[in-house]
Design an enzyme around this catalytic site. Structure first.
Site, short mmCIF file in Angstrom:
data_model
loop_
_atom_site.label_atom_id
_atom_site.label_comp_id
_atom_site.label_asym_id
_atom_site.label_seq_id
_atom_site.Cartn_x
_atom_site.Cartn_y
_atom_site.Cartn_z
N LYS A 50 76.48 49.34 127.31
CA LYS A 50 77.10 50.42 126.54
C LYS A 50 77.50 50.02 125.12
O LYS A 50 77.56 50.86 124.22
CB LYS A 50 78.32 50.95 127.28
CG LYS A 50 77.98 51.73 128.55
CD LYS A 50 77.45 53.11 128.23
CE LYS A 50 77.36 53.97 129.50
NZ LYS A 50 76.79 55.31 129.18
N SER A 301 71.93 46.96 134.42
CA SER A 301 72.61 47.57 133.28
C SER A 301 74.08 47.16 133.09
O SER A 301 74.62 47.32 132.01
CB SER A 301 72.49 49.09 133.37
OG SER A 301 73.05 49.54 134.58
#
Lengths: 317, 317
Positions: A50, A301
């Site tokens: 992110k 991720s």
């Protein structure tokens, strides 16, 4: 959204991000029947990819925008990422979080210098709260995925992976709002136009699957899955049309497949990946990616796991 | 034991080992007040550094020796490492393991094609059993640390670390039998003669500490520590004199400090390190290494953890 924007992002975000390692594992290769390359965004700053998108947007703001601060709403990884990027450039971040957000994540976000505004998920509307802050302060919203600069930032993850591995035969990426997957698709197809890209989401959060079938963005009820980062109930406004054209297929995984993938990654590869971060690996390791590819890239991720849940045995199969 | 032997080993073992990554962490840097470089042998083949020494010895055997096989006694990482190296060269490995060895480790060792010979720890002498096998078969013993080729192989770990980081101000390594630490010291001091090297062991397995004080190898009772790889009760015959001259200091860590280090490595750095593998990090993160060094190397020696213990909350603080 152009590949050039991803390349610009790669240059822009360098001071704020890590070039995360790409790990391989004989055990994974033998399970997958292919050479597998794991891009480890669980080692990224803030514990997930992110930071790539958040810093790309925040580093693009001009001085007068920076003076008015930034706002994000998130109970998870995007909150931390926005707080880290804001602190780096010396702007004030206000993060709107639900009252019942995990204390550890609230504390981590506050530690990065952000102001936390909490709201009651059942009684209050977070978009309204954010709109109020934006109107009052003139701050800039840092959306979690539906913004070209965010998507371009997330795409740097696949760019780094492909720079390291060279040509791949398939790329496997998780699907939440679709920022990581669409940014990755744009840059990957610029480099290798025919590369098949598989998007993976939990069976219990199958909004992409349904939307692709329907040919338009379909909303589902609040998803109940251990993959807490993939609970957005509808594909993004910008990300959906990108992936509608660029995705090979949406693959669905069960909760048990996610837990088994987490256990494999932890027990065999010695890396901690959060449930959302493990869905792409889950699709591959449980045999849901066609066995016709020799070299497969998988993005892990994120790795933000509450160790208490781990010690409670909730996440391991 | 010469630095040249470590360099020869590095060349010899390449086909059998991984060049493991060196990870960094802002959180660790800020706790340690230094730039810390973690050499991640938890990602090594077989889950620990042990493959380096075992493969260096086994790849040095001639054809007639290989025909007669190899023998090791170990209930842990050295067993798996010997089995992997033996399979690679096509020789038969016989591993002598206690009856109560963890089933997962016995199964993993058998999976690599080794013959397992079990014995009763309370009633039988494993050295006698191994001696019987050696006499009957003419096989070669692969000792866990007290052999020049084993020590030289383990030293390749520090060689790789220093090749990647360049000059360091201190190096921190765990102490069990002393193979990893003495091999690392020999090569590190060849490159940087005045580099201080800290050896770390559990307070509950303080044989090196006592031996250094006494000036000779002192044996302690069977150590009771969660760091199961560091339970050898006496320094090695070859490793002791090497480290007696080359070690800056022996540092002792508590069980709680080991658990806290494991939790930090898992929760913040997202990597699974076994208790023995975390003792060096424990010394640094708990402030037991002098705060005068700007750049510190730490070897994380292994990552073989029974996930059931993790899920039982036994290893996390």
């Amino acid at each position: 959204m152009t590949p050039a924007m991803v390349r610009e992002a790669a240059h822009r975000i360098k001071p704020l991000t890590k070039r995360t390692p790409v790990l391989t594992s004989r055990g994974a290769d033998s399970l997958a029947g292919a050479s597998v390359f794991f891009k480890c965004e669980n080692f990224q700053r803030g514990g997930s990819f992110k930071i790539r998108g958040a810093s790309n947007l925040i580093l693009s703001l001009d001085r007068s925008q920076l003076e008015r601060g930034v706002v994000a709403f998130s109970s998870g990884n995007h909150a931390q990422a926005t707080a880290i990027a804001a602190r780096h450039v010396g702007t004030q971040a206000t993060i709107v979080m639900p009252l019942d957000a995990p204390r550890s994540k609230v504390a981590a976000t506050r530690d990065f210098g952000a102001t936390i505004v909490t709201y009651d998920r059942l009684r209050e509307d977070r978009e309204q709260i954010a709109a109020g802050i934006l109107a009052a302060t003139g701050a800039t919203l840092v959306p979690p995925y539906d913004h070209e600069l965010i998507i371009a930032g997330q795409g740097t993850c696949a760019l780094e992976l492909l720079e390291e591995t060279g040509p791949l035969d398939a790329l496997v990426v998780c699907l939440g709002g679709g920022g990581l997957c669409s940014g990755s698709a744009v840059i990957a197809h610029d480099l290798y136009p025919s590369l098949p890209i598989f998007g993976v989401e939990p069976e219990r959060a199958n909004d992409w699957h349904l939307s692709m079938q329907a040919g338009h963005r379909a909303e589902i009820g609040p998803p109940d899955t251990i993959a807490d980062g993939l609970r957005s109930p509808i594909p993004g406004r910008l990300t959906f049309p990108i992936l509608q054209h660029q995705l090979e297929k949406v693959v669905l995984v069960t909760e048990e497949e996610i837990r088994r993938a987490m256990s494999f990654l932890l027990g065999r590869m010695k890396i901690l990946v959060e449930p959302s971060g493990a869905v792409a690996a889950a699709a591959l390791l449980s045999g849901k990616i066609p066995r016709t590819f020799a070299r497969i890239g998988v993005i892990l991720s994120g790795g933000n796991v509450d160790l208490k849940l781990l010690a409670d045995g909730m996440l391991i199969s």
